[in-house]
Scaffold this motif. Structure first.
Motif, PDB file in Angstrom:
ATOM      1  N   ARG A 173       0.862  -1.166   0.207  1.00 54.59           N
ATOM      2  CA  ARG A 173       0.011   0.232   0.031  1.00 54.59           C
ATOM      3  C   ARG A 173       0.892   1.387   0.040  1.00 54.59           C
ATOM      4  O   ARG A 173       0.522   2.339  -0.907  1.00 54.59           O
ATOM      5  CB  ARG A 173      -0.937  -0.013   1.295  1.00 54.59           C
ATOM      6  CG  ARG A 173      -1.815   1.080   1.413  1.00 54.59           C
ATOM      7  CD  ARG A 173      -2.908   1.570   0.665  1.00 54.59           C
ATOM      8  NE  ARG A 173      -3.659   2.666   0.891  1.00 54.59           N
ATOM      9  CZ  ARG A 173      -4.700   3.106   0.350  1.00 54.59           C
ATOM     10  NH1 ARG A 173      -5.132   2.198  -0.574  1.00 54.59           N
ATOM     11  NH2 ARG A 173      -5.222   4.208   0.580  1.00 54.59           N
ATOM     12  N   THR A 174       1.857   1.164   0.721  1.00 53.40           N
ATOM     13  CA  THR A 174       2.775   2.566   0.937  1.00 53.40           C
ATOM     14  C   THR A 174       4.093   2.459  -0.046  1.00 53.40           C
ATOM     15  O   THR A 174       4.534   3.642   0.189  1.00 53.40           O
ATOM     16  CB  THR A 174       3.097   2.865   2.391  1.00 53.40           C
ATOM     17  OG1 THR A 174       4.000   1.437   2.855  1.00 53.40           O
ATOM     18  CG2 THR A 174       1.792   2.520   3.251  1.00 53.40           C
ATOM     19  N   PRO A 179       6.961   1.553   6.626  1.00 51.43           N
ATOM     20  CA  PRO A 179       6.488   2.816   6.199  1.00 51.43           C
ATOM     21  C   PRO A 179       6.857   4.011   6.946  1.00 51.43           C
ATOM     22  O   PRO A 179       7.189   5.178   6.365  1.00 51.43           O
ATOM     23  CB  PRO A 179       4.802   2.866   6.286  1.00 51.43           C
ATOM     24  CG  PRO A 179       4.697   1.330   6.067  1.00 51.43           C
ATOM     25  CD  PRO A 179       5.901   0.460   6.729  1.00 51.43           C
ATOM     26  N   ASP A 196       4.306  -2.997   6.125  1.00 51.35           N
ATOM     27  CA  ASP A 196       3.350  -3.338   4.923  1.00 51.35           C
ATOM     28  C   ASP A 196       3.790  -4.181   4.213  1.00 51.35           C
ATOM     29  O   ASP A 196       4.970  -3.845   3.159  1.00 51.35           O
ATOM     30  CB  ASP A 196       3.568  -1.802   4.226  1.00 51.35           C
ATOM     31  CG  ASP A 196       2.487  -1.630   3.104  1.00 51.35           C
ATOM     32  OD1 ASP A 196       2.026  -2.860   2.854  1.00 51.35           O
ATOM     33  OD2 ASP A 196       2.569  -0.678   2.235  1.00 51.35           O
ATOM     34  N   PRO A 200      -0.914  -3.785   5.269  1.00 52.98           N
ATOM     35  CA  PRO A 200      -0.569  -3.024   6.270  1.00 52.98           C
ATOM     36  C   PRO A 200      -0.889  -3.305   7.614  1.00 52.98           C
ATOM     37  O   PRO A 200      -2.319  -3.347   7.834  1.00 52.98           O
ATOM     38  CB  PRO A 200      -1.010  -1.699   5.631  1.00 52.98           C
ATOM     39  CG  PRO A 200      -1.380  -1.774   4.315  1.00 52.98           C
ATOM     40  CD  PRO A 200      -1.779  -3.123   4.147  1.00 52.98           C
ATOM     41  N   GLY A 242       2.083   7.370   6.742  1.00 46.65           N
ATOM     42  CA  GLY A 242       1.943   8.116   5.638  1.00 46.65           C
ATOM     43  C   GLY A 242       0.438   7.896   4.893  1.00 46.65           C
ATOM     44  O   GLY A 242       0.388   8.366   3.700  1.00 46.65           O
ATOM     45  N   MET A 243      -0.369   7.329   5.481  1.00 45.59           N
ATOM     46  CA  MET A 243      -1.867   6.889   4.810  1.00 45.59           C
ATOM     47  C   MET A 243      -2.645   7.968   5.218  1.00 45.59           C
ATOM     48  O   MET A 243      -4.057   7.601   4.886  1.00 45.59           O
ATOM     49  CB  MET A 243      -2.210   5.391   5.528  1.00 45.59           C
ATOM     50  CG  MET A 243      -1.174   4.225   5.210  1.00 45.59           C
ATOM     51  SD  MET A 243      -1.267   2.684   5.955  1.00 45.59           S
ATOM     52  CE  MET A 243      -2.904   2.368   5.407  1.00 45.59           C
TER      53      MET A 243
END
Length: 359
Positions: A173-174, A179, A196, A200, A242-243
């Motif tokens: 995802r990241t 992450p 992740d 995640p 960072g999501m």
């Protein structure tokens, strides 16, 4: 004349999850219209999903959408949708490895993939994470075989094994295995690993929350204070990863670990994220096992780092799940055995105000 919209559908069990499988061509191409159809057919917005085919539980309120491969090397595309039970929310941010187990047999029987001998390997492009997974299954006589002698904890009986190999699952995802840039972080005074890999997750010791880690899923689900604390921790970790605001997303997933009691490497309780999983998600197992071989994570600090190749046996509320880890071409490949079963096929009916059927 019936005013409901019929949509071809196959209900399948994949691993320890269950849900409808659709051909992408049988659903609206527009994401908003597609999600409206999914909410309608699943019956979301009600705790029992009484007006749809959802099972009133996160593990039975899942959807797989399958179509021809859209990237080089892929036989098929697989888009996973987590349909919330009591809210009108469809989350396509994560992958689901249990539903993934049924993608290859569905694709073969839908005519998307030709069987190749006694065993067929299907390369699956997960649209959610843009990662590739190989599924190998028995196809004697050019037909999918569901009966066999494989057992997986969390599913009664036996079935034919389906071997899943997660290729380059890090950064699903990241874009980063870790992450936050660190193997261990401290959030609200709690040491945790934000990772992740396939899914995640945030991983922390159950003892950090005053738990033994051996509580049943039902006991944990009844502890509203615990769930509120986990949600606050999850949202802060999501920001650190960072999501952004993850309050309406099902990722990252919280994972509590404790020492093993049945000969595994450790025991876990995996949250989805607002309920404890009755067993363990396949993608979760891949990420947890990867955390176990990554130096300085909370799991590595607690149990050491094994050398590869290694089999990581993870205990969960319904038994255990084993992940085989090896290095291939400089990357870690995770292998898991799952099973699947075709349950029924026909048409599911969407309400007409949920978007035009794009047949």
């Amino acid at each position: 004349m019936n005013d409901l919209i019929p949509i071809p559908c196959v209900m399948m069990r994949g691993g320890t999850s269950k849900g409808p499988f659709f051909l992408a061509s049988d659903l609206p191409a527009n994401p908003a219209a597609r999600d409206a159809v999914l909410l309608s057919v699943m019956g979301s917005g009600h705790p029992l999903q009484i007006d749809g085919i959802g099972g009133g539980n996160p593990v039975t309120s899942k959807v797989a959408i399958v179509g021809p491969g859209s990237v080089p090397g892929a036989d098929v595309d697989y888009l996973f949708a987590q349909v919330r039970v009591d809210q009108n929310i469809v989350d396509t941010s994560p992958n689901c490895g249990n539903m993934l187990a049924a993608v290859a047999p569905f694709a073969i029987e839908a005519g998307l993939v030709e069987p190749r001998g006694e065993r067929t390997r299907v390369r699956i492009h997960n649209v959610n994470t843009h990662k590739m997974i190989e599924a190998t299954l028995a196809t004697p006589g050019g037909k999918v075989c569901y009966l066999g002698e494989a057992r997986i904890d969390g599913v009664p009986g036996q079935a034919a094994p389906i071997a899943l190999s997660f290729l380059d699952a890090a950064g699903a995802r990241t874009g980063r295995l870790l992450p936050t840039g660190r193997a261990t972080d401290v959030i609200d005074g709690i040491a945790l690993t934000a990772i992740d890999c396939a899914m995640p997750m945030i991983i922390l010791a159950a003892a950090e929350l005053g738990l033994t880690g051996y509580e049943t899923a039902a006991q944990l689900n009844a502890d509203r204070d615990l769930l509120s604390r986990l949600e606050a921790l999850r949202c802060k970790a999501g920001q650190a990863m960072g999501m952004g605001d993850v309050s309406d997303l099902v990722i990252p997933k919280p994972v509590l670990f404790s020492p093993p009691t049945q000969g595994g490497r450790f025991s876990v309780r995996y949250f989805m994220p607002h309920e404890c999983h009755p067993s363990l998600a396949t993608t979760g197992a891949v990420g947890i096992a990867t955390a176990a071989i990554t130096p300085d994570t909370v799991l590595a600090r607690a149990f050491g780092v094994p050398e590869l190749p290694a089999t990581i046996a993870i205990e969960h509320p319904s038994g255990r799940l084993e992940v085989q880890l090896e290095r291939r071409d400089g990357q870690v490949v995770a292998g898991i055995i799952r099973t699947a079963r075709r349950l029924f096929e026909g048409h599911v009916f969407a309400k007409p105000n949920t978007g035009r059927h794009a047949a």
